[in-house]
Each structure stands twice: as structure tokens, then as C-alpha cells.
Design a protein around this motif. Structure first.
Motif, PDB file in Angstrom:
ATOM      1  N   ASP A   1       0.610  -1.427  -0.184  1.00 18.97           N
ATOM      2  CA  ASP A   1       0.304   0.251   0.096  1.00 18.97           C
ATOM      3  C   ASP A   1       1.484   1.110   0.165  1.00 18.97           C
ATOM      4  OD1 ASP A   1      -2.415  -1.595  -0.075  1.00 18.97           O
ATOM      5  OD2 ASP A   1      -2.705  -0.871   2.374  1.00 18.97           O
ATOM      6  N   ILE A   2       1.604   1.285   0.297  1.00 18.26           N
ATOM      7  CA  ILE A   2       3.089   2.515   0.988  1.00 18.26           C
ATOM      8  C   ILE A   2       3.685   2.118  -0.252  1.00 18.26           C
ATOM      9  CG2 ILE A   2       4.579   3.307   2.656  1.00 18.26           C
ATOM     10  CD1 ILE A   2       3.682   2.413   4.678  1.00 18.26           C
ATOM     11  N   GLN A   3       3.884   1.322  -0.715  1.00 20.76           N
ATOM     12  CA  GLN A   3       4.391   1.493  -2.189  1.00 20.76           C
ATOM     13  C   GLN A   3       4.406   2.109  -3.254  1.00 20.76           C
ATOM     14  OE1 GLN A   3       6.664  -2.678  -2.109  1.00 20.76           O
ATOM     15  NE2 GLN A   3       8.909  -1.216  -1.871  1.00 20.76           N
ATOM     16  N   LYS A   4       3.262   1.460  -3.534  1.00 22.81           N
ATOM     17  CA  LYS A   4       2.602   2.201  -4.340  1.00 22.81           C
ATOM     18  C   LYS A   4       1.169   3.530  -4.588  1.00 22.81           C
ATOM     19  CE  LYS A   4      -2.094   0.119  -3.464  1.00 22.81           C
ATOM     20  NZ  LYS A   4      -3.740  -1.280  -3.331  1.00 22.81           N
ATOM     21  N   THR A   5       1.666   4.408  -3.896  1.00 22.76           N
ATOM     22  CA  THR A   5       1.770   5.615  -3.031  1.00 22.76           C
ATOM     23  C   THR A   5       2.608   6.174  -2.860  1.00 22.76           C
ATOM     24  OG1 THR A   5      -0.049   4.494  -1.998  1.00 22.76           O
ATOM     25  CG2 THR A   5       0.180   6.745  -1.192  1.00 22.76           C
ATOM     26  N   MET A   6       3.794   5.762  -3.517  1.00 25.07           N
ATOM     27  CA  MET A   6       4.700   6.985  -3.400  1.00 25.07           C
ATOM     28  C   MET A   6       5.591   6.619  -4.745  1.00 25.07           C
ATOM     29  SD  MET A   6       7.072   5.760  -0.081  1.00 25.07           S
ATOM     30  CE  MET A   6       8.328   5.913  -0.620  1.00 25.07           C
ATOM     31  N   PRO A   7       5.140   6.619  -6.199  1.00 25.25           N
ATOM     32  CA  PRO A   7       5.793   6.502  -7.405  1.00 25.25           C
ATOM     33  C   PRO A   7       6.569   7.796  -8.059  1.00 25.25           C
ATOM     34  CG  PRO A   7       3.295   7.286  -8.043  1.00 25.25           C
ATOM     35  CD  PRO A   7       3.362   6.770  -7.008  1.00 25.25           C
ATOM     36  N   ASN A   8       6.186   9.067  -7.555  1.00 18.44           N
ATOM     37  CA  ASN A   8       6.559   9.531  -7.445  1.00 18.44           C
ATOM     38  C   ASN A   8       8.661  10.065  -7.070  1.00 18.44           C
ATOM     39  OD1 ASN A   8       4.593  11.421  -9.040  1.00 18.44           O
ATOM     40  ND2 ASN A   8       3.931  12.732  -8.186  1.00 18.44           N
ATOM     41  N   LEU A   9       8.304   9.312  -5.696  1.00 15.66           N
ATOM     42  CA  LEU A   9      10.162   9.519  -5.147  1.00 15.66           C
ATOM     43  C   LEU A   9      11.211   8.802  -5.519  1.00 15.66           C
ATOM     44  CD1 LEU A   9       8.545   9.462  -1.317  1.00 15.66           C
ATOM     45  CD2 LEU A   9       9.212  10.901  -2.669  1.00 15.66           C
ATOM     46  N   LYS A  10      11.578   9.397  -6.017  1.00 18.74           N
ATOM     47  CA  LYS A  10      12.953   8.408  -6.937  1.00 18.74           C
ATOM     48  C   LYS A  10      13.945   7.954  -5.787  1.00 18.74           C
ATOM     49  CE  LYS A  10      11.099  10.051 -10.456  1.00 18.74           C
ATOM     50  NZ  LYS A  10       9.832   9.302 -11.005  1.00 18.74           N
ATOM     51  N   ALA A  11      13.417   7.515  -4.662  1.00 17.26           N
ATOM     52  CA  ALA A  11      14.630   7.250  -3.946  1.00 17.26           C
ATOM     53  C   ALA A  11      14.427   5.604  -3.502  1.00 17.26           C
ATOM     54  CB  ALA A  11      13.944   7.281  -2.471  1.00 17.26           C
ATOM     55  N   GLN A  12      15.521   5.526  -3.808  1.00 15.11           N
ATOM     56  CA  GLN A  12      15.871   4.049  -3.697  1.00 15.11           C
ATOM     57  C   GLN A  12      15.039   3.027  -2.529  1.00 15.11           C
ATOM     58  OE1 GLN A  12      19.913   2.593  -3.731  1.00 15.11           O
ATOM     59  NE2 GLN A  12      19.272   1.109  -3.660  1.00 15.11           N
ATOM     60  N   MET A  13      14.430   2.169  -2.529  1.00  9.57           N
ATOM     61  CA  MET A  13      13.654   1.934  -2.046  1.00  9.57           C
ATOM     62  C   MET A  13      14.689   0.778  -1.023  1.00  9.57           C
ATOM     63  SD  MET A  13      11.251   0.856   0.381  1.00  9.57           S
ATOM     64  CE  MET A  13       9.580   2.080  -0.332  1.00  9.57           C
ATOM     65  N   LEU A  14      15.156   0.459   0.147  1.00  4.39           N
ATOM     66  CA  LEU A  14      16.145  -0.049   0.982  1.00  4.39           C
ATOM     67  C   LEU A  14      14.640  -1.450   1.540  1.00  4.39           C
ATOM     68  CD1 LEU A  14      18.588   2.656   2.693  1.00  4.39           C
ATOM     69  CD2 LEU A  14      18.865   1.286   0.078  1.00  4.39           C
ATOM     70  N   GLU A  15      15.512  -2.000   1.686  1.00  2.00           N
ATOM     71  CA  GLU A  15      14.603  -3.337   2.364  1.00  2.00           C
ATOM     72  C   GLU A  15      14.014  -3.441   3.021  1.00  2.00           C
ATOM     73  OE1 GLU A  15      16.593  -7.318   3.308  1.00  2.00           O
ATOM     74  OE2 GLU A  15      14.927  -8.129   3.812  1.00  2.00           O
TER      75      GLU A  15
END
Ligand code: FEO
Length: 392
Positions: free
Chosen positions: A345-359
Motif C-alpha cells: 500500500d505504501i509503495q504504490k502511494t509514492m511513485p514520484n519519489l525517486k528514492a531507492q527503496m532499502l529492504e
């Protein structure tokens, strides 16, 4: 309030809104705001630069009570906090014309129903001679709408910047006197309103630096007669540089997520990383936006409720995604009872953030030693990334 003299024949004519606490039904403004309009009396013509929010039209009209004639109303920006009182001014001054950018005209017609024949458009770089006073119009699209422009008064070296360099701060004086306080309000303004347009503003600042400016006169908050501090601050905010800082916005329902956040806070601090935490059930969203201006990393904390992320978390992430901060890294920590899709839910709410997702770290029930070990790993991942990018 009355007119306030800036220079000979140049006056502030706006309204201070001491009591307003919310902008756009969204943005907290704890220190009020102002809608700065300006009057320039040339030898031949008189110009009013912007107006005020419609809620304070009466104040503007009272300020103008002794002004016999207005020839031009400069509309830098069609949003109603600056252009919303144009119809009233046009009503009193029958010969006045609105001067705006080509895109501004369409927006003024659409949003305020200003008659087409009362509007003239100017191109980027055009000049308007008022008689001994010359305004130059400089297109600055996307600060904050597509039509925005600023103007430069050559003889007095005043840059009228509308929303740019603005601050939501109500003050009784004309100029910035408490630099730290104004800078904090200006940063809030930038974070809440301007951050999505960072790359546009960066280009505009480079162009505007070529103008010899003695006074910056924005349309919110105090003016600057010592411009170095605000220009330096704005330049820093729009730069690509990030600070060695982790922002943790979170909600905890029964304490598990808070335990993870507590552990992460200590683990990051032990590695020399500054942490700012925001309990989203009580936080001022403006403070969260301010924190996101410079930070390198965000870690979002959420429990699982009704099979998904907490709605308050989703709301904050939605806003952060819209504001497009220059974050480099992100992650998620949180808990669940028996299942769900909180992380997704959180991941799909932040598509504009170009930040690399850490585990992320996802824990069932109350955190145990294994869970804390995973948080330790996340803190180490963040520290290593910051180190690798030389974020100090
Ligand atoms: Fe102050 Fe974008 O209006």
C-alpha cells in the motif's frame, strides 16, 4: 492598514491576515500570512502590482481610497490570493487594464471571469514605462502555476516575486527583521508550496541573479532589503544536496511499530545520523514537509489495519509523494497481526519519489530479537548508503 512607503512613489498596499491558519484547506500556516499588493506611481501612469485574497478585498479598497486613478493591474499569478480582488479594482477604476502573461490571461478568464477586453498580455522581457519608472516582466513558469511571472523595477532595483521568496508570516512591519524566524516561515512556504517545482525554481534563480536587486518584494510575508540570507537559503533548498538525516513519519496502534521506530532512532543516532520523527496522529504536516526539504532518507512506519497500511500514513505519504522531495533513499518498518499488504500500500502511494527503496522491516506482533536485528541491518544499510554517497 494603509499604504506603507518602500521608496518615493512606491508603496506596499496589501493586507495582513493575522488569523488565517490553513491554506488551500490543506496547508497549516501557524503564523498567519499576508497578501502583498504594491502601488507604483509613475509620472504618467499608475500600476497596482497584484491584489489580495477576496476575503480581504475591503482592506485593499480602503488602502486605495485616495488613489484617483489606476492604469494597470499587474497580475503575476492568477491564483485568487493575489488576483481574487482584481474584479473589485476593475469595478472602481473603469479604465484600468490587467497586465499579465499569455497563460495568465486564460487563467484569469477561467477562474475569475475577468472580461477578455480588460486584459492585455506581455511577453517575457517586455517593459512597461510608467513615466520615470520602468517595469520589466520576467516569465517564471511554475512558481507556482504555469503562468507565473515576476517583475523588476529598474529605477529602484526592486524585484517583485509574487509567490517566489514568499513566507506565510504575518508581521506588522514591512521588512524582514528577525531573519531566523522569517527563514523558518519561508522554508515552510517553500516546503508546502514550492518544493514540487524545485528544478524550475533552480533555473529561475540563476536567471534572476543577473538582476541587480536591492529589495525583494514577495507577495506573502515580509520584504527583504538585505537579500543575501533568503537567496542563499532558497539556493540551498533547490540544490541537489541532501543532509545526513533520516525522517521517520509513523503511526503506531498498539506499540509494536513504535518499538521498531525507537530502536531505529537509536541505531541511526549511534551511527552519527540525525533523526527527525513525526507521530502522524499529532504532527503538523508542515513540519514534516520542512524536514523533507533537505533529508537524504525517509523511513515510514505503519501498523497494519484492516489488511492495509494505516490511513493516516497513506495520507502523509500521498502528500510527500506530491511534494516530490529530493530524497535519495526510503524504507518502511511496521507490524501486522496475521497478514495484509501494508508494505505494498505504501509503495504504490509514492511513485514520484525517486528514492531507492532499502529492504523494509515487517514484524509479526511485538518485535523480538530477530526483529531488532533486522532494524539494526536497516540502520547499517542506510549508514552505508549515506557514506557511499558522501552525504555528511
Ligand atoms: Fe500565493 Fe500560488 O498563490
Amino acid at each position: 492598514m494603509g499604504l506603507k512607503k518602500i521608496k518615493d512613489n512606491v508603496f506596499w498596499a496589501g493586507a495582513v491576515d493575522w488569523d488565517r491558519r490553513l491554506f488551500d484547506s490543506l496547508i497549516p500556516i501557524p503564523d498567519g500570512t499576508s497578501y502583498n499588493a504594491y502601488l507604483i506611481f509613475g509620472k504618467d501612469k499608475t500600476a497596482l502590482l497584484d491584489t489580495v485574497d477576496p476575503s480581504m478585498t475591503d482592506v485593499l479598497m480602503q488602502n486605495l481610497k485616495d488613489v484617483k486613478s489606476i492604469d494597470f493591474i499587474i497580475s503575476h499569478h492568477a491564483e485568487q490570493d493575489h488576483s481574487g480582488s482584481i474584479p473589485a479594482v476593475l469595478g472602481r477604476y473603469g479604465n484600468a487594464k490587467v497586465v499579465t502573461s499569455s497563460k495568465g490571461k486564460a487563467l484569469l478568464v477561467d477562474h475569475l471571469h475577468i472580461p477578455d477586453d480588460r486584459i492585455v498580455t506581455v511577453e517575457d522581457g517586455a517593459r512597461l514605462d510608467l513615466g520615470g519608472r520602468t517595469l520589466e516582466f520576467i516569465y517564471t513558469p511554475w512558481v507556482h502555476w504555469p503562468e507565473t511571472m515576476v517583475s523588476y523595477l529598474h529605477e529602484d532595483k526592486i524585484l517583485f516575486t509574487c509567490d517566489l521568496f514568499g513566507s506565510h508570516l504575518a508581521v506588522s512591519g514591512l521588512y524582514c527583521e528577525e531573519e531566523w524566524k522569517v527563514c523558518e516561515s519561508a522554508k515552510r512556504y517553500y516546503a508546502e508550496v514550492m518544493m514540487p517545482f524545485r528544478t524550475n525554481i533552480k533555473k529561475h534563480l540563476e536567471r534572476l541573479a543577473k538582476y541587480d536587486t536591492a529589495i525583494i518584494a514577495p507577495s506573502h510575508g515580509p520584504l527583504y532589503n538585505n537579500i543575501d540570507c533568503i537567496v542563499k537559503a532558497q539556493t540551498q533548498w533547490v540544490s541537489d544536496a541532501v543532509s545526513n538525516e533520516v525522517i521517520i513519519p509513523y503511526v503506531s496502534m498498539h506499540g509494536s511499530t513504535r518499538l521498531l521506530v525507537d530502536y531505529l532512532t537509536d541505531a541511526l543516532a549511534a551511527r552519527g545520523i540525525k533523526v527527525e520523527r513525526f507521530d502522524l496522529t499529532v504532527t503538523d504536516l508542515g513540519k514534516l514537509a520542512i524536514a523533507l526539504v533537505d533529508a537524504a532518507t525517509v523511513v515510514i512506519g505503519s501498523p497494519t489495519v484492516l489488511t492495509g497500511a494505516h490511513p493516516i500514513v497513506i495520507s502523509a505519504v500521498f502528500l510527500a509523494n506530491a511534494l516530490r522531495p529530493k530524497l535519495k533513499f526510503s524504507s518502511i518498518v511496521g507490524s501486522y497481526g496475521w497478514g495484509g499488504r501494508m508494505i505494498e500500500d505504501i509503495q504504490k502511494t509514492m511513485p514520484n519519489l525517486k528514492a531507492q527503496m532499502l529492504e523494509p522491516v515487517l514484524v509479526k506482533g511485538k518485535p523480538d530479537a530477530q526483529a531488532y536485528s533486522a532494524v539494526e541491518r536497516l540502520a547499517q544499510d542506510i549508514a552505508a548508503k549515506h557514506h557511499d554517497m558522501n552525504i555528511l
